[in-house]
Structure formats: C-alpha cells, structure tokens
Write an enzyme that holds these catalytic residues in place. Structure first.
Site, PDB file in Angstrom:
ATOM      1  N   TYR A 103       0.795  -0.513  -6.796  1.00 33.17           N
ATOM      2  CA  TYR A 103       0.700  -0.449  -8.250  1.00 33.17           C
ATOM      3  C   TYR A 103       0.140  -1.780  -8.726  1.00 33.17           C
ATOM      4  CZ  TYR A 103       2.183  -0.945 -13.074  1.00 33.17           C
ATOM      5  OH  TYR A 103       2.187  -1.183 -14.425  1.00 33.17           O
ATOM      6  N   GLU A 191      -4.047  -0.105 -16.001  1.00 36.98           N
ATOM      7  CA  GLU A 191      -3.140   0.164 -14.898  1.00 36.98           C
ATOM      8  C   GLU A 191      -3.834   0.994 -13.823  1.00 36.98           C
ATOM      9  OE1 GLU A 191       1.120   1.331 -16.022  1.00 36.98           O
ATOM     10  OE2 GLU A 191       0.262   3.161 -15.193  1.00 36.98           O
TER      11      GLU A 191
END
Ligand code: GDP
Ligand code: MN
Length: 385
Positions: A103, A191
């Site tokens: 992530y 993101e």
C-alpha cells in the site's frame, strides 16, 4: 471537498507520470469488454468503474481466463448496483501475477496540517482493517509542503514499512512520484492499493485512487473534465439528484446531511467532521423547502445504504421555518417507520414556530447547529458499533 476520479482516470494520470500500470482498456458493453480482453490477452481482471473502494469484496472485480468467462463476468458486472453506484463501465486489465501487495498513499493529515506519505506491506483489500487494528503496520512520514518530499523521506517510509530490499528503490520512486502528483494536482488523496510486487521484482500499480480538492478544480481543467466525465457515468443517486434539482455529492460516511444553501451545507459537513463523524453526502435543497422537496431530499438520503442518521440544517428565509417544519412532518408521516433517526435544527424566519410544529415523535429537535450535528453523529456511531 474532494472529487473522485475513476480508477481508469487515476491510472491514466499515474501512468503519464511514469508509474507502471497494467495494460488496460475501458469498456461500456459486454462485446467491448470481451474484445478488450482478447486484445490484452488472458488472464485479465474485469473491474467495475465506480468511485468507491472495496469493489473486490463487493463482487465488482473478476479474474477471467478466457472469452466465455470474460463475457460472463462483464455481463454480471456491467449494470450491477455496487454499494449504491450503478456500474456503467468496466476496466479490462492484464492480470498481474503478484507475490506481494503493498500500500502506498499520500493524504492530508489534518491534525498535523501537513501531508503524510504512507507505506505498508499489508496492502490489498484489508488495508482499512490494518489501519484500525494494526496502525503500526503503516509507516508514515510527514512532509513539509514548502520543501516537498525529500528522496530520503521516501526511502525512510519504505524502509520503516519493511518493504523488501529488492524493490525498495522502485517503491520509493513510486512514492516520490505520487507525492509530486498529489502536490501538482491539488490532490486530497492519492493512493495505490495494491501496489503489486511480481516474482521478478517489478512493482506495478494494480489499483489507483486520486481525489482532487474541489476548490482547486479551476486550476486543473484536465482533471475537472475527468471529474465531469466520472460524474456523468453512473451514480444512480447523483442522477436522482439531477431529476430533483438538488446539488448533491455523495461521500463515503454515514451521517446524511440536508440543508439549504451551499455555505450552510458546507458548514454542516465540516461540523460533522469536527465531531468525529463522517458526512455521507452534500445535499443542498436550494430555496423553497416545501414538503415535496423535503420528501425528495429524504428519499435521496435514505436511498444511500451507508446512511445511519440524518441532520437537517435549514435556515428559514423566503421559505419560513414553520413551512419547513410542516414539510418535514409531512414527509416523515409517510413512513410506517422512520428508516433512520432524523435530527433537525431550524434557524432564521419563524424558526421558533417551526420548532413547535415539528413532531418530536418523528424527529429529534435541537436548538443549535452544534447540538444537532453532535446528536446525529452519535446516532450514526451507535449503529456502527
Ligand atoms: P478495490 O477492491 O476497489 O480496492 O479494487 P482493487 O483494484 O484494489 O482490487 C482488489 C483485489 O483484487 C486486489 O487486492 C487483488 O487481490 C485482486 N486483484 C485486482 N487486480 C488483480 C490482478 O490483476 N491480478 C490478481 N491476481 N488479482 C487482482
Ligand atoms: Mn484497491
């Protein structure tokens, strides 16, 4: 407020900046999806394009190995209702054979007043749970926006997260690029989850999120255009809002907000946030909040599955407080059972009469906006516990 791009749009922005992304094509019908899959080569992932996370878990992403499967998957996903969003298109994408899911993200840390870069080796569909249950598994590095992100800060975040040395350089470089984009494009969030790692140590952005600060859209004509395109494809609630003539933006929280006047609605949104709640929407019913408009507004907000409570913040002007109160009563009397608790705060012309008229069997009445918002946030929190 933040406007969301679709995955395919965000990926386009990321790819242009040099972040590796899989081969992909957008399709809005089944034949188009199958043709795209044939061209890309199997296996492919077929992914619903809606501006909401958690598509995988909600059945909006399927991996397929041949044309029959591609047809079946595209047919199932196109037109489906995904968390209240109508799926109008799919991204057909070469599947990534991955060994790890990382992530990486940049967001504004409001508490610190600074952007923060985040990296975790526990990427993938459970990152929200990781953030709650094991926050230390997400390495964070605050950035001084006047200096930008130093390369060593990217390396530190990547190192702190425990990313394998074999890909640390590439992940740092993705993170640096992501910050650059966030900064250049007035991002509210940028993101990549997952940033996939392959067996031969390549990193590739398998998902992409880019939310843009709405107030900055005028500086970002290209993104504003994408945003308009994103808004026009899909969301049933936003289509409904158009029919009703409301200014409406769906957000991800669970506290529904109804007000008249953009400024008033924005203030309410900020207060919900301030009291630890999460706004489910921006809804401005505009002038003339008569019963039918109120009923339509409630219909909108109750149609959002995420909503657990509703706060009305109405300022009586031309439409007087007593009329608004009657409208709210009438609208709520139509329900056998009120779906979710409704809190009302009235101000302006005839607000006192309005308060008296409101039927407290149907709604919770509060004198001040602060109390009303706090109450609505509490109601929403009770349910989600
Ligand atoms: P989200 O659920 O909306 O965040 O959508 P993502 O694009 O992040 O996909 C969710 C999950 O689907 C990922 O974490 C992967 O586990 C899986 N997935 C997505 N794309 C691929 C792919 O190309 N190959 C494989 N094997 N899995 C994928
Ligand atoms: Mn994802």
């Amino acid at each position: 407020m933040a406007m969301k791009l679709h995955e395919y749009q965000a990926k386009g922005v990321f790819a242009d900046a040099g972040i590796p992304t899989p081969d992909s094509q957008l399709a809005s019908d089944v034949d188009g999806a199958v043709a795209a899959a044939e061209e890309i080569g199997y296996p492919v992932a077929i992914k619903a394009q809606v501006q909401v996370g958690g598509r995988g878990k909600a059945g909006g992403i399927k991996l397929v190995d041949d044309a029959d499967e591609a047809r079946e998957a595209a047919d199932a996903i196109l037109g489906m209702d995904l968390k209240g969003y109508h799926v109008g298109s799919v991204l057909v994408e070469g599947a990534v054979d991955f060994t790890d899911e990382l992530y990486v993200g940049i967001t504004m840390d409001r508490g610190e007043g600074k952007p923060v870069a985040m990296v975790s080796t526990k990427g993938g569909v459970d990152i929200e749970e990781v953030a709650e249950e094991d926050p230390d598994a997400i390495a964070k590095e605050h950035i001084d926006p006047s200096f930008g992100m130093h390369p060593y800060q990217a390396r530190k975040a990547v190192y702190d997260a425990g990313v394998d040395e074999s890909v640390a350089r590439d992940v740092s470089s993705v993170l640096t690029t992501l910050y650059q984009l966030w900064d250049d494009r007035d991002g509210a969030d940028a993101e990549i989850n997952p940033l996939m790692v392959t067996a031969d140590d390549e990193v590739i952005a398998a998902d992409a999120v880019m939310n843009i600060d709405e107030d900055a859209l005028f500086r970002q004509p290209e993104l504003a255009e994408m945003e308009a395109e994103a808004a026009s494809t899909g969301d049933e609630l936003e289509q409904k809002a158009d029919e009703y003539g409301f200014d409406y933006v769906r957000l991800e929280g669970n506290t529904g907000i109804i007000g008249n006047g953009a400024g008033l609605v924005m203030t309410t949104l900020d207060l919900v946030d301030y009291y630890g709640g999460e706004p489910a929407n921006f809804l401005d019913v505009g002038g003339g909040a008569k019963a039918d408009r109120i009923a339509n507004a409630l219909d909108m907000v109750f149609s959002d599955d995420n909503v657990e409570s509703v706060v009305f913040n109405i300022f009586g002007g031309i439409t007087r407080g007593d009329e608004v109160a009657k409208g709210i009563n009438e609208a709520l009397e139509q329900f056998d059972e009120i779906p979710k608790p409704v809190v009302v705060r009235l101000a302006g012309t005839n607000w006192e009469e309005g308060m008296e008229i409101l039927n407290e069997d149907l709604v919770t009445v509060e004198q001040t906006l602060e109390d009303a918002v706090q109450r609505a946030v509490e109601y929403a929190a009770e349910v989600s516990e």
